[in-house]
Design a protein around this motif. Structure first.
Motif, PDB file in Angstrom:
ATOM      1  N   TYR A  73      70.372 -86.597 -69.404  1.00 31.97           N
ATOM      2  CA  TYR A  73      71.249 -86.157 -68.302  1.00 31.97           C
ATOM      3  C   TYR A  73      70.386 -85.874 -67.088  1.00 31.97           C
ATOM      4  O   TYR A  73      69.182 -85.637 -67.216  1.00 31.97           O
ATOM      5  CB  TYR A  73      72.024 -84.900 -68.711  1.00 31.97           C
ATOM      6  CG  TYR A  73      72.849 -85.098 -69.955  1.00 31.97           C
ATOM      7  CD1 TYR A  73      74.085 -85.729 -69.891  1.00 31.97           C
ATOM      8  CD2 TYR A  73      72.387 -84.674 -71.199  1.00 31.97           C
ATOM      9  CE1 TYR A  73      74.845 -85.932 -71.034  1.00 31.97           C
ATOM     10  CE2 TYR A  73      73.139 -84.878 -72.350  1.00 31.97           C
ATOM     11  CZ  TYR A  73      74.364 -85.503 -72.257  1.00 31.97           C
ATOM     12  OH  TYR A  73      75.098 -85.706 -73.396  1.00 31.97           O
ATOM     13  N   ASP A 108      76.377 -90.617 -70.617  1.00 29.27           N
ATOM     14  CA  ASP A 108      76.594 -89.685 -69.512  1.00 29.27           C
ATOM     15  C   ASP A 108      77.526 -90.288 -68.448  1.00 29.27           C
ATOM     16  O   ASP A 108      77.051 -90.834 -67.449  1.00 29.27           O
ATOM     17  CB  ASP A 108      75.252 -89.292 -68.885  1.00 29.27           C
ATOM     18  CG  ASP A 108      75.444 -88.307 -67.743  1.00 29.27           C
ATOM     19  OD1 ASP A 108      76.557 -87.747 -67.614  1.00 29.27           O
ATOM     20  OD2 ASP A 108      74.485 -88.110 -66.978  1.00 29.27           O
ATOM     21  N   ARG A 123      77.432 -89.410 -64.337  1.00 31.58           N
ATOM     22  CA  ARG A 123      76.596 -89.983 -63.265  1.00 31.58           C
ATOM     23  C   ARG A 123      77.368 -90.976 -62.393  1.00 31.58           C
ATOM     24  O   ARG A 123      76.873 -91.428 -61.373  1.00 31.58           O
ATOM     25  CB  ARG A 123      75.324 -90.613 -63.832  1.00 31.58           C
ATOM     26  CG  ARG A 123      75.548 -91.784 -64.757  1.00 31.58           C
ATOM     27  CD  ARG A 123      74.229 -92.338 -65.247  1.00 31.58           C
ATOM     28  NE  ARG A 123      73.435 -91.329 -65.946  1.00 31.58           N
ATOM     29  CZ  ARG A 123      72.130 -91.182 -65.813  1.00 31.58           C
ATOM     30  NH1 ARG A 123      71.464 -91.946 -64.990  1.00 31.58           N
ATOM     31  NH2 ARG A 123      71.491 -90.259 -66.506  1.00 31.58           N
ATOM     32  N   ILE A 153      79.373 -81.842 -70.129  1.00 31.00           N
ATOM     33  CA  ILE A 153      79.730 -82.881 -69.142  1.00 31.00           C
ATOM     34  C   ILE A 153      80.554 -82.244 -68.012  1.00 31.00           C
ATOM     35  O   ILE A 153      80.382 -82.578 -66.845  1.00 31.00           O
ATOM     36  CB  ILE A 153      80.521 -84.032 -69.820  1.00 31.00           C
ATOM     37  CG1 ILE A 153      79.637 -84.791 -70.807  1.00 31.00           C
ATOM     38  CG2 ILE A 153      81.132 -84.980 -68.780  1.00 31.00           C
ATOM     39  CD1 ILE A 153      78.628 -85.742 -70.195  1.00 31.00           C
TER      40      ILE A 153
END
Ligand SMILES: C[S@@+](CC[C@H](N)C(=O)[O-])C[C@H]1O[C@@H](n2cnc3c(N)ncnc32)[C@H](O)[C@@H]1O
Length: 386
Positions: free
Chosen positions: A32, A53, A56, A74
């Motif tokens: 991350y 992830d 992003r 998240i």
């Protein structure tokens, strides 16, 4: 052999335990953005059961829904990316996960200077049903016999309509990390329909999940350990994308695919992928004399509305398709040709969307167009073009 219902119970049990104590072998390690992790409490980061992830790919100001938010990692990253003008909602069905996430939300809010995250209890295949509201009602009117069971069913339906957990057309981006595979097979079509329902028109799903390179045989699907460990419920790489297509999404693409499998079981490779899919190709088609040219590099492409286009040719498209192509993920792949005389939308006639036809330049410019001009020096940097 495990029954469908018990698959969900097994998942709940496993992640209830995983919320209390870091569980080993639950999904694969992810990198991350380290700048976002600084404000997130250790107990959240330690209980990371994700496989990718999706955060992003988020942008400032967006309203985000995280499916199967776990302890909230998240969501807490997304909160910083979307900023104080954005909003993040995490949904999870496991009380213990919600407890950790909710306890840490004020800590993160204080550290970043604003509170834009909330966690709600629900099943991701039924995003209209608020399980805490249902709990509350059932405490007042417990289920004791068949009649009260049927009444509870009616009550659930009423809650879905009057007080939906997640409203229709309310979300800019649905994200998720390593959760869709945990939903039992018979509920998977409904899960993709629900993701579609809650997104705004023009919204998108960015989902990380485990997929398999071959269909998972039934005996592996019935192994509770492999099921709750994000293995047995995996769709195939192809099936994962097709599921989004069937739910009505367009512009579906793989953003990231791990070359190395996360695990192999009986020769089947299980790996993480992150995909993106858009909502918004539905709607009326009007003829405004617009055209597009597919730039390449492929000789030919086919979009999710079955428009087949050869590289370099000028195709007639309706206003809806024209505007879809002007946005992600298509924008860079097309040239756009406006008619010389614009057709106002309120005067435009219906367009036959099933027909893919070339548009002659004379149609763009008008049949009687016969202008002759001097060379335009702006395109030649002062020198000669030829
Ligand atoms: C593998 S963990 C992933 C958690 C989190 N996304 C992360 O990156 O750490 C799966 C999570 O999804 C939740 N979950 C599984 N199936 C669900 C369902 N049908 N509805 C809601 N939550 C679900 C579990 O409770 C658990 O918190």
């Amino acid at each position: 052999m495990i029954e469908s219902q018990s698959k969900e119970s097994i998942v709940r049990q496993r992640y209830a335990a995983g919320a209390k104590k870091r569980g080993e072998k639950l999904c694969c390690p992810v990198d991350y953005g380290s700048e976002y992790l600084k404000v997130i409490p250790r107990e959240v980061i330690e209980r990371d059961y994700g496989c990718g992830d999706p955060s992003r790919y988020l942008r400032d100001g967006e309203t985000v829904l995280d499916l199967g938010s776990g302890t909230g990692k998240i969501c807490f990253i997304a909160a910083q990316i979307v900023g104080p003008n954005g909003k993040v909602i995490g949904v999870d069905m496991t009380n213990e996960m919600l407890e950790v996430a909710r306890r840490n939300a004020p800590v993160v809010a204080e550290r970043i200077g604003y509170a834009n995250v909330e966690f709600r209890k629900g099943r991701i295949q039924d995003l209209a049903l608020d399980l805490e509201k249902l709990d509350h009602e059932l405490k007042k009117k417990p289920i004791t016999d068949a009649a009260s069971f049927l009444r509870a069913d009616e009550l659930a339906e009423e809650l879905r309509v009057k007080h939906p957990l997640i409203a229709t057309d309310s979300i800019d981006v649905v994200v998720s990390s390593c959760v869709l595979n945990l939903v039992e097979p018979r509920s998977k079509p409904q899960l993709f329909d629900e993701i579609f329902r809650v997104l705004k028109k023009g919204g998108r799903a960015v989902i990380s999940d485990i997929v398999s390179d071959e269909v998972v045989p039934e005996e592996l699907q019935n192994d509770p350990e492999l099921w709750s460990g994000c293995i047995s419920g995996a769709l195939t790489e192809e099936g994962f994308l097709v599921a989004f297509e069937k739910a009505g999404f367009y512009g579906i693409q793989i953003l990231k695919r791990d070359v190395r499998p996360w695990r192999m079981v009986e020769g089947i490779e299980f790996r993480s992928v992150t995909i993106e899919a858009f909502k918004g190709k539905q709607g009326e088609c009007f003829e405004r004399n617009q055209a597009v040219i597919y730039r390449g590099p492929f000789k030919e492409v086919l979009d999710d509305d079955n428009h087949r286009m050869e590289r370099g040719k000028r195709y007639a498209v309706c206003d809806k398709t024209y505007n879809l192509y002007k946005k992600a993920p298509y924008r860079a792949r097309f040239e756009f040709v406006d008619p010389l005389v614009e057709v106002p939308l309120d005067q435009a006639k219906p367009f036959d969307c099933l027909r893919t036809a070339l548009r002659h330049p004379k149609e763009t410019k008008g049949q009687n167009y016969d202008a002759t001009t001097e060379a335009d020096n702006r395109c030649c940097d002062g020198g000669s073009c030829c």
